[in-house]
Write a protein that holds these residues in place. Structure first.
Motif, PDB file in Angstrom:
ATOM      1  N   LEU A 214     -21.115  14.892 -28.170  1.00 16.13           N
ATOM      2  CA  LEU A 214     -19.849  15.509 -28.575  1.00 16.13           C
ATOM      3  C   LEU A 214     -19.379  14.923 -29.903  1.00 16.13           C
ATOM      4  CD1 LEU A 214     -17.317  17.250 -28.038  1.00 16.13           C
ATOM      5  CD2 LEU A 214     -16.396  15.308 -26.736  1.00 16.13           C
ATOM      6  N   HIS A 215     -19.438  13.605 -30.039  1.00 12.43           N
ATOM      7  CA  HIS A 215     -19.034  12.953 -31.283  1.00 12.43           C
ATOM      8  C   HIS A 215     -19.929  13.352 -32.453  1.00 12.43           C
ATOM      9  CE1 HIS A 215     -15.925  10.638 -29.445  1.00 12.43           C
ATOM     10  NE2 HIS A 215     -16.735   9.946 -28.686  1.00 12.43           N
ATOM     11  N   ALA A 216     -21.166  13.732 -32.129  1.00  6.76           N
ATOM     12  CA  ALA A 216     -22.102  14.183 -33.162  1.00  6.76           C
ATOM     13  C   ALA A 216     -21.921  15.677 -33.460  1.00  6.76           C
ATOM     14  CB  ALA A 216     -23.530  13.905 -32.734  1.00  6.76           C
ATOM     15  N   ASP A 217     -20.826  16.267 -32.940  1.00  2.00           N
ATOM     16  CA  ASP A 217     -20.494  17.679 -33.178  1.00  2.00           C
ATOM     17  C   ASP A 217     -21.559  18.616 -32.600  1.00  2.00           C
ATOM     18  OD1 ASP A 217     -18.730  19.631 -34.030  1.00  2.00           O
ATOM     19  OD2 ASP A 217     -19.653  19.822 -36.007  1.00  2.00           O
ATOM     20  N   ARG A 218     -22.027  18.270 -31.408  1.00  2.00           N
ATOM     21  CA  ARG A 218     -22.976  19.128 -30.702  1.00  2.00           C
ATOM     22  C   ARG A 218     -22.421  19.440 -29.304  1.00  2.00           C
ATOM     23  NH1 ARG A 218     -28.429  15.825 -31.379  1.00  2.00           N
ATOM     24  NH2 ARG A 218     -27.113  14.159 -32.187  1.00  2.00           N
ATOM     25  N   PRO A 219     -21.302  20.182 -29.245  1.00  2.00           N
ATOM     26  CA  PRO A 219     -20.625  20.386 -27.962  1.00  2.00           C
ATOM     27  C   PRO A 219     -21.454  21.129 -26.922  1.00  2.00           C
ATOM     28  CG  PRO A 219     -19.689  21.817 -29.648  1.00  2.00           C
ATOM     29  CD  PRO A 219     -20.583  20.852 -30.350  1.00  2.00           C
ATOM     30  N   ARG A 220     -22.268  22.075 -27.343  1.00  2.00           N
ATOM     31  CA  ARG A 220     -23.063  22.817 -26.357  1.00  2.00           C
ATOM     32  C   ARG A 220     -24.106  21.913 -25.709  1.00  2.00           C
ATOM     33  NH1 ARG A 220     -21.722  28.030 -26.349  1.00  2.00           N
ATOM     34  NH2 ARG A 220     -20.703  28.843 -28.231  1.00  2.00           N
ATOM     35  N   GLN A 221     -24.736  21.067 -26.500  1.00  2.00           N
ATOM     36  CA  GLN A 221     -25.671  20.102 -25.927  1.00  2.00           C
ATOM     37  C   GLN A 221     -24.938  19.119 -25.018  1.00  2.00           C
ATOM     38  OE1 GLN A 221     -28.503  18.201 -28.607  1.00  2.00           O
ATOM     39  NE2 GLN A 221     -28.254  19.865 -30.068  1.00  2.00           N
ATOM     40  N   ALA A 222     -23.739  18.711 -25.433  1.00  2.00           N
ATOM     41  CA  ALA A 222     -22.956  17.761 -24.633  1.00  2.00           C
ATOM     42  C   ALA A 222     -22.659  18.316 -23.244  1.00  2.00           C
ATOM     43  CB  ALA A 222     -21.659  17.418 -25.353  1.00  2.00           C
ATOM     44  N   ALA A 253     -15.404  19.329 -25.389  1.00  2.00           N
ATOM     45  CA  ALA A 253     -16.663  20.048 -25.585  1.00  2.00           C
ATOM     46  C   ALA A 253     -16.466  21.544 -25.335  1.00  2.00           C
ATOM     47  CB  ALA A 253     -17.742  19.485 -24.669  1.00  2.00           C
ATOM     48  N   TYR A 254     -15.754  21.884 -24.264  1.00  2.00           N
ATOM     49  CA  TYR A 254     -15.480  23.302 -24.000  1.00  2.00           C
ATOM     50  C   TYR A 254     -14.641  23.899 -25.127  1.00  2.00           C
ATOM     51  CZ  TYR A 254     -17.534  23.733 -19.375  1.00  2.00           C
ATOM     52  OH  TYR A 254     -18.425  23.823 -18.336  1.00  2.00           O
ATOM     53  N   LEU A 255     -13.688  23.125 -25.615  1.00  2.00           N
ATOM     54  CA  LEU A 255     -12.868  23.614 -26.731  1.00  2.00           C
ATOM     55  C   LEU A 255     -13.748  23.876 -27.954  1.00  2.00           C
ATOM     56  CD1 LEU A 255      -9.844  24.183 -27.143  1.00  2.00           C
ATOM     57  CD2 LEU A 255      -9.629  21.878 -28.097  1.00  2.00           C
ATOM     58  N   THR A 257     -16.718  24.917 -27.961  1.00  2.00           N
ATOM     59  CA  THR A 257     -17.508  26.139 -27.787  1.00  2.00           C
ATOM     60  C   THR A 257     -16.628  27.382 -27.720  1.00  2.00           C
ATOM     61  OG1 THR A 257     -17.494  26.014 -25.362  1.00  2.00           O
ATOM     62  CG2 THR A 257     -19.261  24.842 -26.527  1.00  2.00           C
ATOM     63  N   GLY A 258     -15.302  27.193 -27.820  1.00  2.00           N
ATOM     64  CA  GLY A 258     -14.379  28.322 -27.807  1.00  2.00           C
ATOM     65  C   GLY A 258     -13.875  28.712 -26.445  1.00  2.00           C
ATOM     66  N   ASP A 259     -14.226  27.975 -25.405  1.00  2.00           N
ATOM     67  CA  ASP A 259     -13.776  28.297 -24.050  1.00  2.00           C
ATOM     68  C   ASP A 259     -12.493  27.513 -23.766  1.00  2.00           C
ATOM     69  OD1 ASP A 259     -13.408  28.787 -21.354  1.00  2.00           O
ATOM     70  OD2 ASP A 259     -15.534  28.615 -20.861  1.00  2.00           O
ATOM     71  N   VAL A 260     -11.361  28.084 -24.184  1.00  2.00           N
ATOM     72  CA  VAL A 260     -10.087  27.378 -24.108  1.00  2.00           C
ATOM     73  C   VAL A 260      -9.646  27.165 -22.662  1.00  2.00           C
ATOM     74  CG1 VAL A 260      -7.640  27.480 -24.729  1.00  2.00           C
ATOM     75  CG2 VAL A 260      -9.377  28.198 -26.378  1.00  2.00           C
ATOM     76  N   GLU A 261      -9.829  28.171 -21.803  1.00  2.00           N
ATOM     77  CA  GLU A 261      -9.370  28.042 -20.421  1.00  2.00           C
ATOM     78  C   GLU A 261     -10.124  26.932 -19.687  1.00  2.00           C
ATOM     79  OE1 GLU A 261      -9.142  31.605 -18.193  1.00  2.00           O
ATOM     80  OE2 GLU A 261      -7.679  32.532 -19.535  1.00  2.00           O
ATOM     81  N   ALA A 262     -11.436  26.846 -19.902  1.00  2.00           N
ATOM     82  CA  ALA A 262     -12.208  25.764 -19.275  1.00  2.00           C
ATOM     83  C   ALA A 262     -11.759  24.414 -19.827  1.00  2.00           C
ATOM     84  CB  ALA A 262     -13.699  25.966 -19.515  1.00  2.00           C
ATOM     85  N   ALA A 263     -11.470  24.367 -21.116  1.00  2.00           N
ATOM     86  CA  ALA A 263     -11.008  23.120 -21.733  1.00  2.00           C
ATOM     87  C   ALA A 263      -9.706  22.662 -21.096  1.00  2.00           C
ATOM     88  CB  ALA A 263     -10.822  23.325 -23.232  1.00  2.00           C
ATOM     89  N   VAL A 264      -8.787  23.583 -20.863  1.00  2.00           N
ATOM     90  CA  VAL A 264      -7.507  23.235 -20.251  1.00  2.00           C
ATOM     91  C   VAL A 264      -7.708  22.753 -18.815  1.00  2.00           C
ATOM     92  CG1 VAL A 264      -5.312  24.184 -19.432  1.00  2.00           C
ATOM     93  CG2 VAL A 264      -6.130  24.728 -21.732  1.00  2.00           C
ATOM     94  N   PHE A 265      -8.621  23.387 -18.103  1.00  2.00           N
ATOM     95  CA  PHE A 265      -8.906  22.985 -16.723  1.00  2.00           C
ATOM     96  C   PHE A 265      -9.316  21.511 -16.667  1.00  2.00           C
ATOM     97  CE2 PHE A 265     -12.308  22.367 -13.521  1.00  2.00           C
ATOM     98  CZ  PHE A 265     -11.558  22.522 -12.367  1.00  2.00           C
ATOM     99  N   TYR A 266     -10.245  21.109 -17.539  1.00  2.00           N
ATOM    100  CA  TYR A 266     -10.692  19.719 -17.551  1.00  2.00           C
ATOM    101  C   TYR A 266      -9.616  18.784 -18.092  1.00  2.00           C
ATOM    102  CZ  TYR A 266     -15.396  21.016 -16.191  1.00  2.00           C
ATOM    103  OH  TYR A 266     -16.475  21.467 -15.487  1.00  2.00           O
ATOM    104  N   ARG A 291      -4.457  16.506 -29.878  1.00  2.00           N
ATOM    105  CA  ARG A 291      -4.492  16.965 -31.277  1.00  2.00           C
ATOM    106  C   ARG A 291      -5.423  18.166 -31.432  1.00  2.00           C
ATOM    107  NH1 ARG A 291      -4.410  11.336 -32.119  1.00  2.00           N
ATOM    108  NH2 ARG A 291      -6.688  11.271 -32.385  1.00  2.00           N
ATOM    109  N   ALA A 292      -6.552  18.117 -30.731  1.00  2.00           N
ATOM    110  CA  ALA A 292      -7.499  19.233 -30.818  1.00  2.00           C
ATOM    111  C   ALA A 292      -6.895  20.516 -30.255  1.00  2.00           C
ATOM    112  CB  ALA A 292      -8.782  18.877 -30.070  1.00  2.00           C
ATOM    113  N   PHE A 293      -6.059  20.383 -29.228  1.00  2.00           N
ATOM    114  CA  PHE A 293      -5.418  21.561 -28.635  1.00  2.00           C
ATOM    115  C   PHE A 293      -4.321  22.141 -29.528  1.00  2.00           C
ATOM    116  CE2 PHE A 293      -6.845  20.446 -24.182  1.00  2.00           C
ATOM    117  CZ  PHE A 293      -7.442  21.675 -23.938  1.00  2.00           C
TER     118      PHE A 293
END
Length: 311
Positions: A214-222, A253-255, A257-266, A291-293
């Motif tokens: 994630l820190h390496a900007d690879r959220p899908r792999q994360a 990581a979900y954020l 990838t553009g999946d805001v609802e999953a990001a909020v869930f976590y 901050r990311a949100f």
């Protein structure tokens, strides 16, 4: 255990196995506190018990077997203090403590501790953006890795190697190191009692690699490594400090990838645990998530989360 009182009673006197047992029990007690609450209430105590043991080594008398065990306990206390300093975002102190732990482990001939705390120091180096230095540290204890009988310490060593390679973008050695870490844990039994390697599990090494990716900007792999948060393999409620960090990383990581609802869930799951811990790392991770949100405030679910998080 009152270290000052005990020292006044022990200075110049001969100590035996009962002293070791009391120190070991106290360190295990601190470890339990650290797992439950974070480094806030344990760092100063870990540093105090390290000073206590090294004073005993200098001032008390003991036989060779007791001396070896005292050096092992001092190494353990220094490594614990290093971890607590790392969790408090004090990288300089963490490095000092971990180097003390390594020196004491080598002095006592404790290969397992040398491997474990080399992994801790390498992890600290990764945390300050020095993956190459981390790999050099890890390669420096390869002989002890071969001698170690502690599968979890070996797994930690291999997992941190994978994290360093991930930071450098070296996919092949990253995958090779992770396969070695998984293999080390494949036949390892769950310890009956709490130990300083109890936290090293298959789910934890997956989550930590996910955080690095994630820190390496690879959220899908994360995200491939965060699925253990939903399978029951990682009981976040039993490890609230680390649970906050891993859940917040999954949210980010979900954020990504553009999946805001999953990001909020976590994010809500992380918030559920946050008030239970005293950890600078956990609070910093959640602050970064907030901050990311902020770029997604128009979404009602994001506004609801931020309202709760800022309350």
């Amino acid at each position: 255990m009152n270290p000052d009182h005990f020292l006044s009673q022990s200075r110049g006197r001969r100590i035996d196995a009962s002293t070791q047992t009391r120190i070991d029990a106290y360190l295990t007690h601190l470890l339990g506190m650290n797992i439950a609450l974070g480094s806030g209430p344990t760092r100063a105590r870990a540093e105090e018990v390290f000073t206590f043991i090294t004073t005993l080594i200098a001032d008390a008398t003991y036989d060779e077997s007791t001396g070896t065990k005292l050096y092992e306990l001092a190494s353990t206390a220094a490594g614990f203090a290093g971890w607590a300093a790392f969790d408090s975002n004090d990288s300089s102190a963490a490095q000092t403590h971990y180097r003390n732990a390594l020196h004491l482990a080598r002095t006592s001939g404790a290969a397992d501790l040398e491997v474990l705390f080399a992994a801790g120091l390498a992890r600290q180096q990764c945390g300050i953006g020095r993956p190459t230095a981390a790999l050099e540290l890890l390669s420096g204890v390869d002989a002890s890795v071969r001698c170690s009988r502690n599968a979890r310490a070996v797994a930690a060593h291999r997992a941190v190697s994978a994290q360093a390679h991930a930071m450098l973008g070296n996919a092949v050695p990253q995958n090779r190191a992770m396969d070695a870490a998984r293999a080390a844990l494949e036949h390892d039994e769950v310890p009956e009692a709490l130990t300083f390697t109890s936290w090293i599990t298959r789910s934890v090494i997956e989550l930590e690699l996910g955080g690095v990716l994630l820190h390496a900007d690879r959220p899908r792999q994360a995200l491939r490594h965060f699925d253990v948060l939903d399978t029951g393999a990682y009981p976040a409620v039993e490890h609230p400090r680390d649970g906050v960090i891993h859940l917040a990383c999954a949210a980010q990581a979900y954020l990504g990838t553009g999946d805001v609802e999953a990001a909020v869930f976590y994010a809500h799951r992380a918030q559920d645990l946050l008030d239970r811990v005293s950890s600078a790392r956990a609070w910093r991770r959640v602050a970064g998530l907030r901050r990311a949100f902020s770029a997604h405030r128009r979404a009602p679910v994001v506004r609801d989360y931020l309202g709760r998080a800022m309350a």
